[in-house]
Scaffold this motif. Sequence first.
Motif, PDB file in Angstrom:
ATOM      1  N   ALA A  19       0.841  -1.210   0.000  1.00  0.00           N
ATOM      2  CA  ALA A  19       0.000   0.000   0.000  1.00  0.00           C
ATOM      3  C   ALA A  19       0.870   1.252   0.000  1.00  0.00           C
ATOM      4  CB  ALA A  19      -0.932  -0.010   1.211  1.00  0.00           C
ATOM      5  N   MET A  20       1.975   1.210   0.730  1.00  0.00           N
ATOM      6  CA  MET A  20       2.896   2.348   0.735  1.00  0.00           C
ATOM      7  C   MET A  20       3.512   2.551  -0.644  1.00  0.00           C
ATOM      8  SD  MET A  20       4.843   1.809   4.347  1.00  0.00           S
ATOM      9  CE  MET A  20       4.059   2.182   5.896  1.00  0.00           C
ATOM     10  N   LEU A  21       3.869   1.465  -1.302  1.00  0.00           N
ATOM     11  CA  LEU A  21       4.417   1.566  -2.661  1.00  0.00           C
ATOM     12  C   LEU A  21       3.368   2.130  -3.617  1.00  0.00           C
ATOM     13  CD1 LEU A  21       6.448  -1.762  -2.957  1.00  0.00           C
ATOM     14  CD2 LEU A  21       7.353   0.547  -2.667  1.00  0.00           C
ATOM     15  N   ALA A  22       2.136   1.700  -3.452  1.00  0.00           N
ATOM     16  CA  ALA A  22       1.053   2.217  -4.302  1.00  0.00           C
ATOM     17  C   ALA A  22       0.893   3.721  -4.093  1.00  0.00           C
ATOM     18  CB  ALA A  22      -0.253   1.493  -4.004  1.00  0.00           C
ATOM     19  N   GLN A  23       1.003   4.151  -2.849  1.00  0.00           N
ATOM     20  CA  GLN A  23       0.895   5.581  -2.553  1.00  0.00           C
ATOM     21  C   GLN A  23       2.067   6.332  -3.187  1.00  0.00           C
ATOM     22  OE1 GLN A  23       0.267   6.293   1.620  1.00  0.00           O
ATOM     23  NE2 GLN A  23       0.316   8.514   1.394  1.00  0.00           N
ATOM     24  N   SER A  32       5.443  11.254   7.267  1.00  0.00           N
ATOM     25  CA  SER A  32       4.173  11.557   7.945  1.00  0.00           C
ATOM     26  C   SER A  32       2.974  11.280   7.044  1.00  0.00           C
ATOM     27  CB  SER A  32       4.140  13.018   8.382  1.00  0.00           C
ATOM     28  OG  SER A  32       5.184  13.284   9.266  1.00  0.00           O
ATOM     29  N   ASP A  33       3.077  11.694   5.775  1.00  0.00           N
ATOM     30  CA  ASP A  33       1.974  11.459   4.836  1.00  0.00           C
ATOM     31  C   ASP A  33       1.794   9.966   4.562  1.00  0.00           C
ATOM     32  OD1 ASP A  33       1.411  14.159   4.638  1.00  0.00           O
ATOM     33  OD2 ASP A  33       2.673  14.448   2.862  1.00  0.00           O
ATOM     34  N   LEU A  34       2.901   9.247   4.451  1.00  0.00           N
ATOM     35  CA  LEU A  34       2.810   7.804   4.220  1.00  0.00           C
ATOM     36  C   LEU A  34       2.201   7.087   5.416  1.00  0.00           C
ATOM     37  CD1 LEU A  34       6.227   7.078   2.478  1.00  0.00           C
ATOM     38  CD2 LEU A  34       3.960   6.789   1.478  1.00  0.00           C
ATOM     39  N   ALA A  35       2.447   7.615   6.613  1.00  0.00           N
ATOM     40  CA  ALA A  35       1.966   6.971   7.832  1.00  0.00           C
ATOM     41  C   ALA A  35       0.473   7.186   8.083  1.00  0.00           C
ATOM     42  CB  ALA A  35       2.764   7.488   9.023  1.00  0.00           C
ATOM     43  N   LYS A  36      -0.086   8.297   7.612  1.00  0.00           N
ATOM     44  CA  LYS A  36      -1.473   8.668   7.940  1.00  0.00           C
ATOM     45  C   LYS A  36      -2.494   7.539   7.775  1.00  0.00           C
ATOM     46  CE  LYS A  36      -1.096  13.625   7.306  1.00  0.00           C
ATOM     47  NZ  LYS A  36      -1.354  14.751   6.427  1.00  0.00           N
ATOM     48  N   PRO A  37      -2.505   6.815   6.642  1.00  0.00           N
ATOM     49  CA  PRO A  37      -3.540   5.780   6.494  1.00  0.00           C
ATOM     50  C   PRO A  37      -3.393   4.605   7.472  1.00  0.00           C
ATOM     51  CG  PRO A  37      -2.489   6.266   4.379  1.00  0.00           C
ATOM     52  CD  PRO A  37      -1.714   6.973   5.431  1.00  0.00           C
ATOM     53  N   ALA A  66      15.882  19.164   5.846  1.00  0.00           N
ATOM     54  CA  ALA A  66      15.563  19.785   7.149  1.00  0.00           C
ATOM     55  C   ALA A  66      14.898  18.743   8.036  1.00  0.00           C
ATOM     56  CB  ALA A  66      14.721  21.030   6.951  1.00  0.00           C
ATOM     57  N   GLN A  67      13.654  18.998   8.469  1.00  0.00           N
ATOM     58  CA  GLN A  67      12.974  18.035   9.330  1.00  0.00           C
ATOM     59  C   GLN A  67      12.138  17.027   8.535  1.00  0.00           C
ATOM     60  OE1 GLN A  67      11.176  21.235  11.336  1.00  0.00           O
ATOM     61  NE2 GLN A  67       9.170  20.964  10.386  1.00  0.00           N
ATOM     62  N   TRP A  68      12.068  17.174   7.244  1.00  0.00           N
ATOM     63  CA  TRP A  68      11.270  16.287   6.390  1.00  0.00           C
ATOM     64  C   TRP A  68      12.092  15.098   5.928  1.00  0.00           C
ATOM     65  CZ3 TRP A  68       6.402  17.413   6.823  1.00  0.00           C
ATOM     66  CH2 TRP A  68       6.028  18.730   7.087  1.00  0.00           C
ATOM     67  N   ARG A  69      11.415  13.979   5.720  1.00  0.00           N
ATOM     68  CA  ARG A  69      12.044  12.764   5.201  1.00  0.00           C
ATOM     69  C   ARG A  69      11.256  12.309   3.967  1.00  0.00           C
ATOM     70  NH1 ARG A  69      14.966  14.284   8.570  1.00  0.00           N
ATOM     71  NH2 ARG A  69      15.889  13.241  10.343  1.00  0.00           N
ATOM     72  N   PRO A  70      11.469  12.996   2.822  1.00  0.00           N
ATOM     73  CA  PRO A  70      10.716  12.591   1.627  1.00  0.00           C
ATOM     74  C   PRO A  70      11.143  11.209   1.121  1.00  0.00           C
ATOM     75  CG  PRO A  70      12.105  14.512   1.168  1.00  0.00           C
ATOM     76  CD  PRO A  70      12.333  14.122   2.583  1.00  0.00           C
ATOM     77  N   CYS A  71      10.167  10.446   0.691  1.00  0.00           N
ATOM     78  CA  CYS A  71      10.400   9.102   0.144  1.00  0.00           C
ATOM     79  C   CYS A  71       9.970   9.094  -1.315  1.00  0.00           C
ATOM     80  CB  CYS A  71       9.589   8.065   0.909  1.00  0.00           C
ATOM     81  SG  CYS A  71       9.970   7.970   2.661  1.00  0.00           S
ATOM     82  N   LYS A  72      10.694   8.335  -2.107  1.00  0.00           N
ATOM     83  CA  LYS A  72      10.366   8.184  -3.529  1.00  0.00           C
ATOM     84  C   LYS A  72      10.421   6.711  -3.893  1.00  0.00           C
ATOM     85  CE  LYS A  72      13.592  10.726  -5.385  1.00  0.00           C
ATOM     86  NZ  LYS A  72      14.408  11.512  -6.314  1.00  0.00           N
ATOM     87  N   LEU A  73       9.584   6.338  -4.826  1.00  0.00           N
ATOM     88  CA  LEU A  73       9.603   4.996  -5.369  1.00  0.00           C
ATOM     89  C   LEU A  73      10.857   4.827  -6.208  1.00  0.00           C
ATOM     90  CD1 LEU A  73       7.777   2.469  -5.519  1.00  0.00           C
ATOM     91  CD2 LEU A  73       6.784   3.423  -7.578  1.00  0.00           C
TER      92      LEU A  73
END
Length: 121
Positions: A19-23, A32-37, A66-73
């Motif tokens: 589901a995280m990969l789909a997102q 944080s956005d990936l964790a919400k669901p 900075a304080q963000w941890r962006p994730c990419k496929l």
Amino acid sequence: MQDPLSLTFAALADPTRRAMLAQLSKGEANVSDLAKPFLKEMSLPAVTKHLKVLEKAGLITKSKEAQWRPCKLNGDGLKDVADWMEQYRVFWEESLDRLDAYLKTVTVKEKPKGKKHGRKK
């Protein structure tokens, strides 16, 4: 140490990680956005562990801004899986083509039924 293909399949075995990969297939997202669901079902540390599994398997990349941890496929992470599956796709396609050809040789054409002789009322 596990081989890369085993790491990838182990990562893909979990529905939360899929589901995280789909997102992420829709674009970059922070942790944080990936964790919400998933926060109703699991803690943030559990979500982070899932992301670490995906990262170790090479399916995602995480950066630090900075304080963000962006994730990419990471599409390259799925290439080994796609290559491995391709050989089986070819096998089944060829097998089904042979079955189709065989069935065409043994299929008996149905003869049209003749008219019944009887009286009309």
